[in-house]
Design an enzyme around this catalytic site. Sequence first.
Site, PDB file in Angstrom:
ATOM      1  N   LEU A   8       1.857  24.084 -11.445  1.00 50.95           N
ATOM      2  CA  LEU A   8       0.975  23.084 -12.025  1.00 50.95           C
ATOM      3  C   LEU A   8       0.579  22.107 -10.931  1.00 50.95           C
ATOM      4  CD1 LEU A   8       1.342  21.274 -15.423  1.00 50.95           C
ATOM      5  CD2 LEU A   8       0.774  19.975 -13.365  1.00 50.95           C
ATOM      6  N   ILE A   9      -0.709  21.885 -10.776  1.00 46.01           N
ATOM      7  CA  ILE A   9      -1.237  21.008  -9.734  1.00 46.01           C
ATOM      8  C   ILE A   9      -2.044  19.898 -10.400  1.00 46.01           C
ATOM      9  CG2 ILE A   9      -2.592  20.876  -7.598  1.00 46.01           C
ATOM     10  CD1 ILE A   9      -2.304  23.971  -7.440  1.00 46.01           C
ATOM     11  N   GLY A  11      -4.762  16.638 -10.282  1.00 47.74           N
ATOM     12  CA  GLY A  11      -5.898  16.150  -9.495  1.00 47.74           C
ATOM     13  C   GLY A  11      -6.670  17.244  -8.790  1.00 47.74           C
ATOM     14  N   SER A  13      -9.923  18.356  -9.450  1.00 48.00           N
ATOM     15  CA  SER A  13     -11.375  18.400  -9.618  1.00 48.00           C
ATOM     16  C   SER A  13     -12.125  18.408  -8.292  1.00 48.00           C
ATOM     17  CB  SER A  13     -11.854  17.214 -10.472  1.00 48.00           C
ATOM     18  OG  SER A  13     -11.574  15.985  -9.834  1.00 48.00           O
ATOM     19  N   SER A  14     -11.450  18.012  -7.208  1.00 48.81           N
ATOM     20  CA  SER A  14     -12.106  17.982  -5.897  1.00 48.81           C
ATOM     21  C   SER A  14     -11.052  17.929  -4.807  1.00 48.81           C
ATOM     22  CB  SER A  14     -13.036  16.763  -5.780  1.00 48.81           C
ATOM     23  OG  SER A  14     -12.284  15.556  -5.856  1.00 48.81           O
ATOM     24  N   ILE A  16      -8.344  18.006  -1.844  1.00 45.42           N
ATOM     25  CA  ILE A  16      -7.122  18.758  -1.556  1.00 45.42           C
ATOM     26  C   ILE A  16      -6.632  19.492  -2.801  1.00 45.42           C
ATOM     27  CG2 ILE A  16      -4.701  18.569  -0.872  1.00 45.42           C
ATOM     28  CD1 ILE A  16      -5.463  16.169   0.848  1.00 45.42           C
ATOM     29  N   GLY A  17      -6.702  18.851  -3.955  1.00 43.32           N
ATOM     30  CA  GLY A  17      -6.219  19.487  -5.177  1.00 43.32           C
ATOM     31  C   GLY A  17      -6.982  20.753  -5.505  1.00 43.32           C
ATOM     32  N   SER A 141       0.825  10.776   1.985  1.00 46.19           N
ATOM     33  CA  SER A 141      -0.201  10.371   2.943  1.00 46.19           C
ATOM     34  C   SER A 141       0.525   9.935   4.204  1.00 46.19           C
ATOM     35  CB  SER A 141      -1.011   9.191   2.384  1.00 46.19           C
ATOM     36  OG  SER A 141      -1.812   8.593   3.391  1.00 46.19           O
ATOM     37  N   TYR A 154      -2.222   0.597  -1.744  1.00 46.33           N
ATOM     38  CA  TYR A 154      -2.153   2.055  -1.616  1.00 46.33           C
ATOM     39  C   TYR A 154      -0.935   2.473  -0.808  1.00 46.33           C
ATOM     40  CZ  TYR A 154      -3.505   6.814  -0.261  1.00 46.33           C
ATOM     41  OH  TYR A 154      -3.519   8.175  -0.040  1.00 46.33           O
TER      42      TYR A 154
END
Length: 281
Positions: A8-9, A11, A13-14, A16-17, A141, A154
């Site tokens: 299961l991944i 994020g 929609s765009s 790296i995910g 990150s 962040y």
Amino acid sequence: MTTPNTVLITGTSSGIGLATAIAAARAGWTTIATMRDTGKAEVLSKAAADNGVADRIQVKRLDVVDPESIAACLDEVIAEHGRLDALVNNAGAAQVGTIELSSLDEVRAAMEVNFFGVVATTRAALPHLRAAQGRVITVTSVGGAVGQPFNEAYCAAKFAVEGFMQSLAPVAASVGVDITVVEPGAVASEFVANLGVDRPALVAAAGPYAPALEAYFARTQHAFDNAQTPAEAAAPIIGALTADRPPFRVQTSDWARDFVATTLADLDGSAVQTLTRAWVR
């Protein structure tokens, strides 16, 4: 027949995910590609078809800040596939600002998505991962190792994620679950675009911080002009997904390794401060 491993991944929609979902499916995994708004699945669906893996990718809704959404998604996965072998925590959101100019609500929102979302999703998935002797891979990150100007909220969230995962790792290993954090640098994706920053307006409202913010934006633009692709950043994630004994910490490029090494060897903090002060001059 052996049931394919299921990942299961979040994020997807765009960026790296999305690239990780395609790569995991190409590696033979049943891939549950989740996103907050499944109306944004068109790009992923097209990429899956173009790569011949549409039959291995299933799109589901999962909002990492909504515990009911997390639980519902996991219940569906177990009901439909009988197992969960890996979780890739990828969903996140950027936040640019400095604390004197940011509201506490903005700081809390950054923590909610980038930290508490990871905690909530991991917590919900662990019983299933423990049953499968699986693994958790979390995209953090380089900002989880090196604090960066105008990224206070962040980086605070990403530092928190790394501390959480580093603390969880030996406990999870005692019940057969491996933990890995993956640290990308600049990636050419929709991550920054999705922030919706109005650069001129932000600088105009920055008051005494305006010169430093302009310098930061100039440096950041250069970094993203030379960014790696999402597919390049996804490759180490797939490496951690498929390795017999995945490492705890992985960087996605030589630049990211060198950058993270700065802080890991910086006992008094002077090396990092010398580096990052140059970004705002």
